[in-house]
Design an enzyme around this catalytic site. Structure first.
Site, PDB file in Angstrom:
ATOM      1  N   SER A 134     -41.001 129.522  62.626  1.00 11.32           N
ATOM      2  CA  SER A 134     -41.498 129.963  63.932  1.00 11.32           C
ATOM      3  C   SER A 134     -40.549 131.028  64.466  1.00 11.32           C
ATOM      4  CB  SER A 134     -41.510 128.776  64.902  1.00 11.32           C
ATOM      5  OG  SER A 134     -41.705 129.218  66.236  1.00 11.32           O
ATOM      6  N   TYR A 147     -36.900 121.923  69.144  1.00 10.51           N
ATOM      7  CA  TYR A 147     -37.976 122.537  68.344  1.00 10.51           C
ATOM      8  C   TYR A 147     -37.452 123.801  67.661  1.00 10.51           C
ATOM      9  CZ  TYR A 147     -42.211 124.845  66.845  1.00 10.51           C
ATOM     10  OH  TYR A 147     -43.152 125.485  66.064  1.00 10.51           O
TER      11      TYR A 147
HETATM   12  P1  NDP Z   1     -51.607 121.691  64.921  1.00  7.69           P
HETATM   13  O1  NDP Z   1     -51.046 120.678  65.876  1.00  7.69           O
HETATM   14  O2  NDP Z   1     -52.954 122.246  65.174  1.00  7.69           O
HETATM   15  O3  NDP Z   1     -51.580 121.090  63.436  1.00  7.69           O
HETATM   16  C1  NDP Z   1     -50.474 120.368  62.977  1.00  7.69           C
HETATM   17  C2  NDP Z   1     -50.837 119.673  61.685  1.00  7.69           C
HETATM   18  O4  NDP Z   1     -49.677 118.950  61.240  1.00  7.69           O
HETATM   19  C3  NDP Z   1     -51.965 118.679  61.839  1.00  7.69           C
HETATM   20  O5  NDP Z   1     -52.834 118.799  60.730  1.00  7.69           O
HETATM   21  C4  NDP Z   1     -51.267 117.329  61.813  1.00  7.69           C
HETATM   22  O6  NDP Z   1     -52.127 116.375  61.200  1.00  7.69           O
HETATM   23  C5  NDP Z   1     -50.089 117.628  60.897  1.00  7.69           C
HETATM   24  N1  NDP Z   1     -48.980 116.695  61.072  1.00  7.69           N
HETATM   25  C6  NDP Z   1     -48.237 116.470  62.184  1.00  7.69           C
HETATM   26  N2  NDP Z   1     -47.360 115.486  61.938  1.00  7.69           N
HETATM   27  C7  NDP Z   1     -47.556 115.073  60.654  1.00  7.69           C
HETATM   28  C8  NDP Z   1     -46.967 114.086  59.826  1.00  7.69           C
HETATM   29  N3  NDP Z   1     -46.000 113.277  60.265  1.00  7.69           N
HETATM   30  N4  NDP Z   1     -47.411 113.955  58.553  1.00  7.69           N
HETATM   31  C9  NDP Z   1     -48.404 114.741  58.093  1.00  7.69           C
HETATM   32  N5  NDP Z   1     -49.010 115.685  58.824  1.00  7.69           N
HETATM   33  C10 NDP Z   1     -48.578 115.852  60.091  1.00  7.69           C
HETATM   34  O7  NDP Z   1     -50.487 122.843  64.857  1.00  7.69           O
HETATM   35  P2  NDP Z   1     -50.524 124.346  64.278  1.00  7.69           P
HETATM   36  O8  NDP Z   1     -51.536 124.483  63.235  1.00  7.69           O
HETATM   37  O9  NDP Z   1     -50.531 125.259  65.440  1.00  7.69           O
HETATM   38  O10 NDP Z   1     -49.064 124.411  63.663  1.00  7.69           O
HETATM   39  C11 NDP Z   1     -48.813 124.269  62.272  1.00  7.69           C
HETATM   40  C12 NDP Z   1     -47.364 124.606  62.006  1.00  7.69           C
HETATM   41  O11 NDP Z   1     -47.080 125.897  62.502  1.00  7.69           O
HETATM   42  C13 NDP Z   1     -46.345 123.683  62.661  1.00  7.69           C
HETATM   43  O12 NDP Z   1     -45.259 123.522  61.779  1.00  7.69           O
HETATM   44  C14 NDP Z   1     -45.904 124.459  63.897  1.00  7.69           C
HETATM   45  O13 NDP Z   1     -44.602 124.120  64.310  1.00  7.69           O
HETATM   46  C15 NDP Z   1     -45.967 125.873  63.372  1.00  7.69           C
HETATM   47  N6  NDP Z   1     -46.151 126.941  64.359  1.00  7.69           N
HETATM   48  C16 NDP Z   1     -47.166 126.897  65.274  1.00  7.69           C
HETATM   49  C17 NDP Z   1     -47.339 127.952  66.164  1.00  7.69           C
HETATM   50  C18 NDP Z   1     -48.385 127.962  67.226  1.00  7.69           C
HETATM   51  O14 NDP Z   1     -48.224 128.727  68.200  1.00  7.69           O
HETATM   52  N7  NDP Z   1     -49.462 127.231  67.126  1.00  7.69           N
HETATM   53  C19 NDP Z   1     -46.493 129.132  66.073  1.00  7.69           C
HETATM   54  C20 NDP Z   1     -45.443 129.060  65.093  1.00  7.69           C
HETATM   55  C21 NDP Z   1     -45.311 128.018  64.260  1.00  7.69           C
HETATM   56  P3  NDP Z   1     -52.223 114.812  61.564  1.00  7.69           P
HETATM   57  O15 NDP Z   1     -52.018 114.678  63.040  1.00  7.69           O
HETATM   58  O16 NDP Z   1     -53.611 114.461  61.099  1.00  7.69           O
HETATM   59  O17 NDP Z   1     -51.167 114.161  60.737  1.00  7.69           O
HETATM   60  C1  8X3 Z   2     -44.466 127.972  68.195  1.00  2.39           C
HETATM   61  C2  8X3 Z   2     -44.305 129.334  68.754  1.00  2.39           C
HETATM   62  O1  8X3 Z   2     -43.565 130.647  70.781  1.00  2.39           O
HETATM   63  O2  8X3 Z   2     -44.623 128.473  71.152  1.00  2.39           O
HETATM   64  O3  8X3 Z   2     -43.635 127.805  67.104  1.00  2.39           O
HETATM   65  O4  8X3 Z   2     -42.404 128.572  70.244  1.00  2.39           O
HETATM   66  S1  8X3 Z   2     -43.681 129.228  70.305  1.00  2.39           S
END
Ligand code: NDP
Ligand code: 8X3
Length: 248
Positions: A134, A147
């Site tokens: 991120s 985070y």
């Molecule tokens: P979502 O919350 O939409 O998706 C997260 C996914 O992770 C879900 O499928 C969830 O599935 C899974 N997950 C969470 N905990 C567990 C666990 N213990 N075991 C297995 N699966 C798990 O988030 P995003 O798609 O937005 O984010 C995906 C990744 O990108 C993350 O690592 C996040 O930190 C990163 N990110 C997101 C950004 C954003 O702005 N959205 C920007 C930058 C990075 P389930 O609950 O079914 O287990």
């Molecule tokens: C998530 C992006 O900008 O919300 O990793 O921290 S931000």
């Protein structure tokens, strides 16, 4: 290619699974919510295999990997995407339990999957690990404390993997997205407070999970002799806002 995606039940992981299957790849979609993965399997067909996995539980990872259908082996690409942010309070008000869960998921879960799959990639002298970091792993912001620190770990771990892979054809990338709307990320971060979550994305053109999936597909299909080490991406509307001074 056979591609294992953690966190395929929502957000980036789900969007990526859809794009990869449409391009003829085979996807192992992992997450805790098997019902969501099974619903996805209904639309994606036999090139998508849903697998229940909690990345914070090594026994669950082991069981998931040993139970994989032979057709989905060997795993060519691991996308370490499962992750979460919990809370936006400053460190002195944050909940320790939230911090621990972020460490368990974003750091230890990603380490466990990498530890499980990297040796066989090295043995085959081919494979690709893509970690979802991120911008928070580089740029500090108010309330980003643990985070951001977990994503800084992901960045440096990715770079150190590259160092260990000297002489190997196994590739590693740290993809570092900024603000992406339309996923469950902010709902999770605000513990289900949909109003607060929606405010994060109001009033500007967000990046989408599909934008991130486009980039991931491009990485996965890039030539095997090219390694993108780090890739930071943001919506145009997001940028650096400088250091802050608290005036008297
Ligand atoms: P979502 O919350 O939409 O998706 C997260 C996914 O992770 C879900 O499928 C969830 O599935 C899974 N997950 C969470 N905990 C567990 C666990 N213990 N075991 C297995 N699966 C798990 O988030 P995003 O798609 O937005 O984010 C995906 C990744 O990108 C993350 O690592 C996040 O930190 C990163 N990110 C997101 C950004 C954003 O702005 N959205 C920007 C930058 C990075 P389930 O609950 O079914 O287990
Ligand atoms: C998530 C992006 O900008 O919300 O990793 O921290 S931000």
């Amino acid at each position: 290619m056979n591609i294992l995606i953690t966190g395929a039940s929502a957000g980036f992981g789900e969007a990526l699974a859809k794009q990869l299957v449409a391009k003829g790849h085979c996807v192992i979609g992992c997450a805790r919510r098997l019902d969501k993965l099974e619903a996805l399997a209904e639309t994606l067909g036999e090139r998508f295999t849903p697998v229940a996995m909690d990345v914070t539980d090594t026994a669950s990872i082991e069981a998931a990997l040993t139970g994989l259908p032979a057709a989905f082996r060997p795993i060519d690409v691991l996308v370490n995407n499962a992750g979460l942010a919990l809370g936006t309070e400053p460190a002195f008000e944050a909940k320790l339990d939230d911090w621990m869960r972020m460490v368990d998921t974003n750091i230890k879960g990603l380490m466990a999957l990498t530890h499980a799959l990297l040796p066989e990639m090295v043995k085959r002298n081919s494979g690709y690990i893509i970690n979802i970091g991120s911008i928070a792993g580089t740029w500090p912001y108010y309330g980003g404390n643990v985070y951001g620190a977990t994503k800084a770990f992901v960045k440096q771990f990715s770079l150190n993997l590259r160092a260990d892979l000297l002489g190997s054809k196994v590739r590693v990338t740290n993809l570092e997205p900024g603000n992406v709307g339309g996923t469950e990320f902010s709902n999770v971060r605000y513990h289900g407070d949909a109003e607060k979550a929606a405010k994060v994305y109001a009033g500007f053109e967000n990046m989408t999970a599909e934008d991130v999936a486009d980039i991931l597909v491009w990485l996965i299909e890039s030539p095997a002799h090219v390694n993108v080490n780090r890739l930071e991406v943001m919506p145009v509307a997001q940028t650096y806002n400088g250091l802050t001074i608290a005036k008297d």
